[in-house]
Design a protein around this motif. Structure first.
Motif, PDB file in Angstrom:
ATOM      1  N   GLN A 151      -8.745  -5.690   3.618  1.00  0.00           N
ATOM      2  CA  GLN A 151      -7.800  -4.881   2.845  1.00  0.00           C
ATOM      3  C   GLN A 151      -7.157  -3.804   3.706  1.00  0.00           C
ATOM      4  O   GLN A 151      -5.954  -3.511   3.584  1.00  0.00           O
ATOM      5  CB  GLN A 151      -8.509  -4.248   1.646  1.00  0.00           C
ATOM      6  CG  GLN A 151      -9.139  -5.247   0.693  1.00  0.00           C
ATOM      7  CD  GLN A 151      -8.176  -6.345   0.261  1.00  0.00           C
ATOM      8  OE1 GLN A 151      -7.074  -6.061  -0.231  1.00  0.00           O
ATOM      9  NE2 GLN A 151      -8.568  -7.589   0.447  1.00  0.00           N
ATOM     10  N   SER A 152      -7.956  -3.222   4.586  1.00  0.00           N
ATOM     11  CA  SER A 152      -7.404  -2.203   5.482  1.00  0.00           C
ATOM     12  C   SER A 152      -6.395  -2.803   6.452  1.00  0.00           C
ATOM     13  O   SER A 152      -5.340  -2.197   6.739  1.00  0.00           O
ATOM     14  CB  SER A 152      -8.544  -1.526   6.248  1.00  0.00           C
ATOM     15  OG  SER A 152      -8.052  -0.593   7.185  1.00  0.00           O
ATOM     16  N   ALA A 153      -6.690  -3.998   6.959  1.00  0.00           N
ATOM     17  CA  ALA A 153      -5.778  -4.661   7.891  1.00  0.00           C
ATOM     18  C   ALA A 153      -4.462  -5.030   7.209  1.00  0.00           C
ATOM     19  O   ALA A 153      -3.371  -4.861   7.790  1.00  0.00           O
ATOM     20  CB  ALA A 153      -6.448  -5.900   8.471  1.00  0.00           C
ATOM     21  N   ILE A 154      -4.541  -5.529   5.997  1.00  0.00           N
ATOM     22  CA  ILE A 154      -3.327  -5.879   5.255  1.00  0.00           C
ATOM     23  C   ILE A 154      -2.491  -4.637   4.961  1.00  0.00           C
ATOM     24  O   ILE A 154      -1.256  -4.629   5.110  1.00  0.00           O
ATOM     25  CB  ILE A 154      -3.695  -6.615   3.952  1.00  0.00           C
ATOM     26  CG1 ILE A 154      -4.355  -7.955   4.265  1.00  0.00           C
ATOM     27  CG2 ILE A 154      -2.464  -6.820   3.071  1.00  0.00           C
ATOM     28  CD1 ILE A 154      -4.917  -8.659   3.050  1.00  0.00           C
ATOM     29  N   PRO A 173      -0.042  -5.260  13.367  1.00  0.00           N
ATOM     30  CA  PRO A 173      -0.807  -6.466  13.057  1.00  0.00           C
ATOM     31  C   PRO A 173      -2.097  -6.602  13.856  1.00  0.00           C
ATOM     32  O   PRO A 173      -2.740  -7.659  13.802  1.00  0.00           O
ATOM     33  CB  PRO A 173       0.174  -7.579  13.429  1.00  0.00           C
ATOM     34  CG  PRO A 173       0.910  -7.006  14.602  1.00  0.00           C
ATOM     35  CD  PRO A 173       0.989  -5.519  14.383  1.00  0.00           C
ATOM     36  N   THR A 174      -2.481  -5.557  14.609  1.00  0.00           N
ATOM     37  CA  THR A 174      -3.611  -5.688  15.533  1.00  0.00           C
ATOM     38  C   THR A 174      -4.897  -6.074  14.807  1.00  0.00           C
ATOM     39  O   THR A 174      -5.573  -7.048  15.174  1.00  0.00           O
ATOM     40  CB  THR A 174      -3.827  -4.366  16.295  1.00  0.00           C
ATOM     41  OG1 THR A 174      -2.616  -4.009  16.961  1.00  0.00           O
ATOM     42  CG2 THR A 174      -4.946  -4.522  17.301  1.00  0.00           C
ATOM     43  N   LEU A 175      -5.271  -5.294  13.788  1.00  0.00           N
ATOM     44  CA  LEU A 175      -6.507  -5.574  13.066  1.00  0.00           C
ATOM     45  C   LEU A 175      -6.423  -6.881  12.297  1.00  0.00           C
ATOM     46  O   LEU A 175      -7.407  -7.641  12.216  1.00  0.00           O
ATOM     47  CB  LEU A 175      -6.818  -4.416  12.115  1.00  0.00           C
ATOM     48  CG  LEU A 175      -8.139  -4.491  11.340  1.00  0.00           C
ATOM     49  CD1 LEU A 175      -9.316  -4.636  12.295  1.00  0.00           C
ATOM     50  CD2 LEU A 175      -8.307  -3.267  10.440  1.00  0.00           C
ATOM     51  N   LEU A 176      -5.243  -7.172  11.771  1.00  0.00           N
ATOM     52  CA  LEU A 176      -5.067  -8.412  11.023  1.00  0.00           C
ATOM     53  C   LEU A 176      -5.247  -9.629  11.932  1.00  0.00           C
ATOM     54  O   LEU A 176      -5.878 -10.619  11.551  1.00  0.00           O
ATOM     55  CB  LEU A 176      -3.687  -8.425  10.372  1.00  0.00           C
ATOM     56  CG  LEU A 176      -3.436  -9.494   9.296  1.00  0.00           C
ATOM     57  CD1 LEU A 176      -4.397  -9.320   8.132  1.00  0.00           C
ATOM     58  CD2 LEU A 176      -1.997  -9.433   8.828  1.00  0.00           C
ATOM     59  N   MET A 177      -4.716  -9.564  13.138  1.00  0.00           N
ATOM     60  CA  MET A 177      -4.872 -10.667  14.081  1.00  0.00           C
ATOM     61  C   MET A 177      -6.326 -10.802  14.554  1.00  0.00           C
ATOM     62  O   MET A 177      -6.812 -11.908  14.799  1.00  0.00           O
ATOM     63  CB  MET A 177      -3.945 -10.463  15.276  1.00  0.00           C
ATOM     64  CG  MET A 177      -2.466 -10.619  14.937  1.00  0.00           C
ATOM     65  SD  MET A 177      -2.096 -12.258  14.219  1.00  0.00           S
ATOM     66  CE  MET A 177      -2.604 -13.335  15.557  1.00  0.00           C
ATOM     67  N   PHE A 178      -6.996  -9.662  14.686  1.00  0.00           N
ATOM     68  CA  PHE A 178      -8.408  -9.720  15.071  1.00  0.00           C
ATOM     69  C   PHE A 178      -9.220 -10.470  14.013  1.00  0.00           C
ATOM     70  O   PHE A 178     -10.047 -11.343  14.336  1.00  0.00           O
ATOM     71  CB  PHE A 178      -8.960  -8.304  15.259  1.00  0.00           C
ATOM     72  CG  PHE A 178     -10.453  -8.259  15.451  1.00  0.00           C
ATOM     73  CD1 PHE A 178     -11.012  -8.523  16.691  1.00  0.00           C
ATOM     74  CD2 PHE A 178     -11.300  -7.966  14.379  1.00  0.00           C
ATOM     75  CE1 PHE A 178     -12.392  -8.497  16.866  1.00  0.00           C
ATOM     76  CE2 PHE A 178     -12.668  -7.940  14.543  1.00  0.00           C
ATOM     77  CZ  PHE A 178     -13.215  -8.195  15.793  1.00  0.00           C
ATOM     78  N   LEU A 179      -8.994 -10.150  12.744  1.00  0.00           N
ATOM     79  CA  LEU A 179      -9.698 -10.844  11.676  1.00  0.00           C
ATOM     80  C   LEU A 179      -9.283 -12.306  11.605  1.00  0.00           C
ATOM     81  O   LEU A 179     -10.110 -13.193  11.346  1.00  0.00           O
ATOM     82  CB  LEU A 179      -9.435 -10.148  10.336  1.00  0.00           C
ATOM     83  CG  LEU A 179     -10.014  -8.736  10.185  1.00  0.00           C
ATOM     84  CD1 LEU A 179      -9.512  -8.097   8.889  1.00  0.00           C
ATOM     85  CD2 LEU A 179     -11.529  -8.752  10.210  1.00  0.00           C
ATOM     86  N   ARG A 180      -7.998 -12.549  11.825  1.00  0.00           N
ATOM     87  CA  ARG A 180      -7.494 -13.920  11.805  1.00  0.00           C
ATOM     88  C   ARG A 180      -8.169 -14.778  12.875  1.00  0.00           C
ATOM     89  O   ARG A 180      -8.478 -15.951  12.643  1.00  0.00           O
ATOM     90  CB  ARG A 180      -5.978 -13.888  12.028  1.00  0.00           C
ATOM     91  CG  ARG A 180      -5.312 -15.231  12.291  1.00  0.00           C
ATOM     92  CD  ARG A 180      -5.348 -16.095  11.045  1.00  0.00           C
ATOM     93  NE  ARG A 180      -4.749 -17.396  11.288  1.00  0.00           N
ATOM     94  CZ  ARG A 180      -5.333 -18.405  11.917  1.00  0.00           C
ATOM     95  NH1 ARG A 180      -6.556 -18.260  12.397  1.00  0.00           N
ATOM     96  NH2 ARG A 180      -4.728 -19.567  12.050  1.00  0.00           N
TER      97      ARG A 180
END
Length: 308
Positions: free
Chosen positions: A126-129, A138-145
């Protein structure tokens, strides 16, 4: 010091012969200096008498020696592993096996630990989104991805750990809430049945099998690089084992419709199998559900059905 006789058997139990030696003298006087100096084994053997049942009645001095050998002399060795154990099939007692440290933990540690990890990963999603939508980062989102979704791209890139980390991954609130409630009601009974160590084995095997089934189905059958969260597979494995172990218990489908476990399990297997083949627009990874369900059934058969 007064003598304290220890009564071994006042009345012979039914089906057992009466013991001829009923008392052991626990006082110091039974091993007095006079008795120890005048005791001669050869003479004592000639003085042995028999009772009416044919059992030998030992003299008091010899009973004292036997008591000493049975208690003090044997206990002085402190070698429990070499002592005779009548309950052992081999005849020699062995120290009990050490309990696994995972099973020695309070089961609530494992139970709430899994919930906490899932909630933590969900909050990071949720924090990444939010970070991407608000600040365009998009750094955190890509890490989770790259680390918490399982698909052929991550596997081909060598990120094999996503088969396991995806077992704790939820991005949608409805998905997290449904799986969380299911785990909350199903997992405690399964943990009591299996123990902490075997429950974790079931959870991880269910999640990894679900991830592998998802990758294989989407890559070789649907030919689509679909990414998936593997937490549902671990939950499905728990549901399947619960249904196998308690087939007469009642499930509430969507928390409303009652259904016996022995009907629910094959029903959901058929439903997810049909959806994985027919519905290509769904966001639910039905192939992963099937992988988790089959893992739970297989684990139950391996642990219980084949060992009866």
């Amino acid at each position: 010091m007064a003598s304290i006789p220890l009564l071994l058997s006042k009345r012979p139990p039914i089906g057992h012969r009466q013991c001829a030696i009923r008392f052991f003298d626990l006082s110091v006087s039974s091993l007095s200096a006079k008795a120890s100096l005048n005791f001669r084994p050869a003479q004592a053997l000639h003085k042995l008498a028999l009772d009416s049942t044919g059992n030998v009645i030992l003299p008091k001095s010899l009973r004292g020696v036997l008591q000493f050998v049975r208690t003090r002399a044997l206990n002085a060795t402190h070698r429990d592993g070499l002592r005779f154990n009548r309950g052992s099939s081999s005849g020699w007692g062995r120290p009990p096996p050490r309990r696994d440290w995972l099973d020695s933990l309070d089961s609530n540690v494992i139970f709430y630990g899994i919930i906490a990890i899932n909630v933590g990963v969900y909050l990071v999603w949720q924090s990444a989104i939010s970070s991407y939508r608000v600040m365009g980062d998009p750094t955190l989102l890509m890490f989770l991805r790259n680390n918490f979704l399982v698909d052929i791209r991550n596997i081909s890139a060598g990120r094999i750990w996503t088969l396991l980390t995806a077992c704790f991954s939820h991005k949608d609130t409805s998905h997290a809430l449904f799986n969380g409630l299911t785990f909350y009601f199903m997992a405690p009974a399964v943990m009591r049945l299996l123990g902490n160590k075997r429950f974790l084995m079931l959870y991880f095997l269910g999640g990894i099998s679900s991830s592998l089934a998802s990758v294989a189905w989407n890559t070789f059958v649907r030919h689509e690089p679909v990414s998936s969260h593997g937490a549902s597979g671990a939950i499905m494995a728990t549901i399947a084992l619960y249904a196998c172990a308690f087939p007469n218990n009642t499930f509430l489908i969507f928390f409303v419709i009652p259904c016996p476990a022995w009907v629910f399990l094959p029903g959901i297997l058929i439903y997810d199998g049909w959806r994985s083949i027919s519905d290509k627009r769904t966001t639910t990874d039905s192939a992963g559900h099937v992988g988790g369900l089959l893992t739970g059934v297989g684990y139950y058969v391996w642990r219980f059905a084949l060992r009866r």
